[in-house]
Enzyme design. Sequence first.
Site, PDB file in Angstrom:
ATOM      1  N   TYR A 173      -1.614  -0.521  10.738  1.00 22.92           N
ATOM      2  CA  TYR A 173      -1.856  -0.928   9.334  1.00 22.92           C
ATOM      3  C   TYR A 173      -0.634  -0.582   8.491  1.00 22.92           C
ATOM      4  O   TYR A 173      -0.121  -1.401   7.726  1.00 22.92           O
ATOM      5  CB  TYR A 173      -3.106  -0.225   8.799  1.00 22.92           C
ATOM      6  CG  TYR A 173      -3.377  -0.522   7.331  1.00 22.92           C
ATOM      7  CD1 TYR A 173      -3.784  -1.792   6.922  1.00 22.92           C
ATOM      8  CD2 TYR A 173      -3.211   0.470   6.355  1.00 22.92           C
ATOM      9  CE1 TYR A 173      -4.016  -2.068   5.576  1.00 22.92           C
ATOM     10  CE2 TYR A 173      -3.447   0.195   5.013  1.00 22.92           C
ATOM     11  CZ  TYR A 173      -3.851  -1.068   4.634  1.00 22.92           C
ATOM     12  OH  TYR A 173      -4.078  -1.343   3.297  1.00 22.92           O
ATOM     13  N   SER A 211       0.854  -1.191   0.000  1.00 23.29           N
ATOM     14  CA  SER A 211       0.000   0.000   0.000  1.00 23.29           C
ATOM     15  C   SER A 211       0.890   1.242   0.000  1.00 23.29           C
ATOM     16  O   SER A 211       2.056   1.167   0.421  1.00 23.29           O
ATOM     17  CB  SER A 211      -0.854   0.014   1.273  1.00 23.29           C
ATOM     18  OG  SER A 211      -1.517   1.258   1.422  1.00 23.29           O
TER      19      SER A 211
END
Length: 240
Positions: free
Chosen positions: A146, A133
């Site tokens: 995350y 990501s």
Amino acid sequence: MVTGASSGIGAATARVLAADGAAVVLAARRADRLDALRTEIKAEGGLALPLPTDVTDRAAVDVLVSTALEWYGRIDILVNNAGVMLLSPVAKRDVDEWDRMIDVNIRGLLHCTAAVLPTMLEQRSGHIVNVGSVAGRRPFPGGTVYSATKFAVRAISAGLRNELSPAQSIRVTDIEPGVVDTELPDHITDEQTRRGLEQRWGDRMKLRAEDIARAIHYAVTQPQHVNVNELLVRPTQQET
Ligand SMILES: NC(=O)c1ccc[n+]([C@@H]2O[C@H](COP(=O)([O-])OP(=O)(O)OC[C@H]3O[C@@H](n4cnc5c(N)ncnc54)[C@H](OP(=O)(O)O)[C@@H]3O)[C@@H](O)[C@H]2O)c1
């Protein structure tokens, strides 16, 4: 083999790869979604095998890979896509959710990688695509853990490439999407963080899952001597 194939980027990737002639193994926990996708791919003339699997369960992942091998005899591409994004402020100490993200996003990816490696090493070919990501480059408020899992995905991708690409001809790609319109934020339990995310994004256009599927397709369809290391893809309207 695509993990997290029951929705979003994983389902789109399975469709794109199947449309280009790959026999796709569909892994995720929701069996009904995988069955529906298999039916859809079959109707388009493609080949798909749904194998419900929780990637956090190492024994289940071993069964996934051995079953895939029984059906298809080899594994050319692993797309490590299964992931969860349970955002909340660190001060809230949602440690169970931190553990969950570490279990799925890091341990799950490592379980799948470990399970396919003997086959790829024997084949002396294979392609591991890890879905990281943009959060793997910079943490953001509410996304500390995350983001840490996606930093780990980047580190693992670079390490795998070091150890496996030159010596074993196994290619490794880290795909780093910006904001994509999928179910990912639906699982955020911290109401304030979830609403804040929606409000900050407003009505700007997000990427579609298919946009990332095409990036993955590009990476895995290059000639053997081309190792697409990283692809970072943001929506045009996302700031860098
Ligand atoms: N959407 C974005 O903005 C964005 C941005 C950057 C990176 N990503 C990454 O893209 C990947 C795919 O996410 P998405 O956006 O497509 O969201 P999504 O639609 O929620 O897809 C997540 C997938 O992961 C699967 N999954 C979750 N836990 C699992 C487990 N324990 N075992 C097996 N599968 C599991 C889910 O299937 P089941 O629930 O059926 O198991 C689902 O298929 C994730 O790694 C995410 O971090 C997304």
